[in-house]
Design a protein around this motif. Sequence first.
Motif, PDB file in Angstrom:
ATOM      1  N   UNK A  91       0.862  -1.184   0.000  1.00 44.34           N
ATOM      2  CA  UNK A  91       0.000   0.000   0.000  1.00 44.34           C
ATOM      3  C   UNK A  91       0.900   1.235   0.000  1.00 44.34           C
ATOM      4  N   UNK A  92       0.344   2.360  -0.394  1.00 49.16           N
ATOM      5  CA  UNK A  92       1.126   3.598  -0.374  1.00 49.16           C
ATOM      6  C   UNK A  92       1.015   4.259   0.995  1.00 49.16           C
ATOM      7  N   UNK A  93       2.077   4.943   1.382  1.00 48.46           N
ATOM      8  CA  UNK A  93       2.130   5.631   2.671  1.00 48.46           C
ATOM      9  C   UNK A  93       2.509   7.087   2.414  1.00 48.46           C
ATOM     10  N   UNK A  94       1.762   7.991   3.040  1.00 48.68           N
ATOM     11  CA  UNK A  94       2.106   9.411   2.991  1.00 48.68           C
ATOM     12  C   UNK A  94       2.314   9.903   4.408  1.00 48.68           C
ATOM     13  N   UNK A  95       3.446  10.539   4.628  1.00 47.07           N
ATOM     14  CA  UNK A  95       3.731  11.198   5.897  1.00 47.07           C
ATOM     15  C   UNK A  95       3.510  12.684   5.682  1.00 47.07           C
ATOM     16  N   UNK A  96       2.563  13.260   6.414  1.00 42.70           N
ATOM     17  CA  UNK A  96       2.273  14.689   6.358  1.00 42.70           C
ATOM     18  C   UNK A  96       2.933  15.351   7.553  1.00 42.70           C
ATOM     19  N   UNK A  97       3.633  16.444   7.311  1.00 43.27           N
ATOM     20  CA  UNK A  97       4.294  17.190   8.372  1.00 43.27           C
ATOM     21  C   UNK A  97       3.888  18.654   8.282  1.00 43.27           C
ATOM     22  N   UNK A  98       3.522  19.214   9.417  1.00 40.58           N
ATOM     23  CA  UNK A  98       3.100  20.613   9.479  1.00 40.58           C
ATOM     24  C   UNK A  98       4.316  21.528   9.340  1.00 40.58           C
ATOM     25  N   UNK A  99       4.195  22.524   8.482  1.00 38.31           N
ATOM     26  CA  UNK A  99       5.240  23.537   8.361  1.00 38.31           C
ATOM     27  C   UNK A  99       5.168  24.469   9.565  1.00 38.31           C
ATOM     28  N   UNK A 100       6.285  25.030   9.939  1.00 41.46           N
ATOM     29  CA  UNK A 100       6.309  25.986  11.036  1.00 41.46           C
ATOM     30  C   UNK A 100       5.929  25.408  12.379  1.00 41.46           C
ATOM     31  N   UNK A 101       6.187  24.116  12.567  1.00 38.96           N
ATOM     32  CA  UNK A 101       5.841  23.471  13.839  1.00 38.96           C
ATOM     33  C   UNK A 101       6.714  24.019  14.964  1.00 38.96           C
ATOM     34  N   UNK A 102       6.201  24.024  16.201  1.00 43.64           N
ATOM     35  CA  UNK A 102       7.012  24.465  17.338  1.00 43.64           C
ATOM     36  C   UNK A 102       8.258  23.581  17.490  1.00 43.64           C
ATOM     37  N   UNK A 103       9.267  24.113  18.126  1.00 36.71           N
ATOM     38  CA  UNK A 103      10.547  23.410  18.272  1.00 36.71           C
ATOM     39  C   UNK A 103      10.371  22.014  18.873  1.00 36.71           C
ATOM     40  N   UNK A 104       9.552  21.887  19.896  1.00 34.21           N
ATOM     41  CA  UNK A 104       9.345  20.577  20.532  1.00 34.21           C
ATOM     42  C   UNK A 104       8.759  19.580  19.543  1.00 34.21           C
ATOM     43  N   UNK A 133       9.190  19.661  16.274  1.00 30.73           N
ATOM     44  CA  UNK A 133      10.132  19.389  15.175  1.00 30.73           C
ATOM     45  C   UNK A 133      10.951  18.134  15.435  1.00 30.73           C
ATOM     46  N   UNK A 134      11.298  17.880  16.687  1.00 33.56           N
ATOM     47  CA  UNK A 134      12.015  16.646  17.009  1.00 33.56           C
ATOM     48  C   UNK A 134      11.154  15.433  16.683  1.00 33.56           C
ATOM     49  N   UNK A 135       9.887  15.510  17.034  1.00 30.04           N
ATOM     50  CA  UNK A 135       8.948  14.426  16.741  1.00 30.04           C
ATOM     51  C   UNK A 135       8.810  14.234  15.230  1.00 30.04           C
ATOM     52  N   UNK A 136       8.719  15.343  14.497  1.00 33.29           N
ATOM     53  CA  UNK A 136       8.623  15.270  13.042  1.00 33.29           C
ATOM     54  C   UNK A 136       9.903  14.655  12.439  1.00 33.29           C
ATOM     55  N   UNK A 137      11.047  15.088  12.929  1.00 34.50           N
ATOM     56  CA  UNK A 137      12.311  14.548  12.424  1.00 34.50           C
ATOM     57  C   UNK A 137      12.426  13.061  12.680  1.00 34.50           C
ATOM     58  N   UNK A 138      11.967  12.626  13.840  1.00 34.97           N
ATOM     59  CA  UNK A 138      11.977  11.202  14.178  1.00 34.97           C
ATOM     60  C   UNK A 138      11.085  10.420  13.221  1.00 34.97           C
ATOM     61  N   UNK A 139       9.877  10.933  12.968  1.00 36.24           N
ATOM     62  CA  UNK A 139       8.947  10.254  12.055  1.00 36.24           C
ATOM     63  C   UNK A 139       9.535  10.191  10.648  1.00 36.24           C
ATOM     64  N   UNK A 140      10.114  11.290  10.189  1.00 36.99           N
ATOM     65  CA  UNK A 140      10.729  11.326   8.858  1.00 36.99           C
ATOM     66  C   UNK A 140      11.862  10.309   8.762  1.00 36.99           C
TER      67      UNK A 140
END
Length: 149
Positions: free
Chosen positions: A9-22, A24-31
Motif C-alpha cells: 500500500x502507499x504511505x504518505x507522511x504529512x508534516x506541518x510547516x512551522x511546527x514548534x521546536x518541541x 520538530x524533534x517528533x517530526x524529524x523522528x517520524x521522517x
Amino acid sequence: MTAEAPLSASVTLYLRTGAPMAARDRQGNARARVEALADEGLLPDLDMEEWPSKAIVPNDGPTDPAVETYDEFADVVAERSDVHLDPFFEDRPGVGRSDRVVVLPVACIAVRREGTLTGLYPCWNGGNHEAVEDGLAALESGEDVENLR
C-alpha cells in the motif's frame, strides 16, 4: 525493524510547516523512521508532504489541497461510528472571507490501498488513541497498519 516484506500500500507522511521546536524533534523522528523503511525497500510507495497548521477555505477562492486531504479523511471516518478525528484535526466555521478553517496535526500518516484510505494516524479508533508513533511501530514491525478496513 522486523518487517520482512514490502508494504503493498502507499504511505504518505504529512508534516506541518512551522511546527514548534518541541514538535520538530517528533517530526524529524517520524521522517527518519519512514525514510529508513524506504531505504530498506519496505515502503516502496512513500510520499512526504508538508501542510500548514491551518488551511483556510476562502468564500471566493479555490480549496487548499490540505482541506481536500482532510475531507478525504473525514469522509472515510464518517462511515465508521467507532473512529474519530477529534482532537487531532479541527474543522470549524470561518470568519469574514473564509467559509471554513481546518486545523491540522503536526504529523500524520495516511495509508492508501489502490487510492482508498485504509489507515490513518492519529485518530481515535474503537476508543483507543492511535498515534503516529503507533503507525510507525506497525510499519516497522510488519503488523497491520491499515486500521480503517
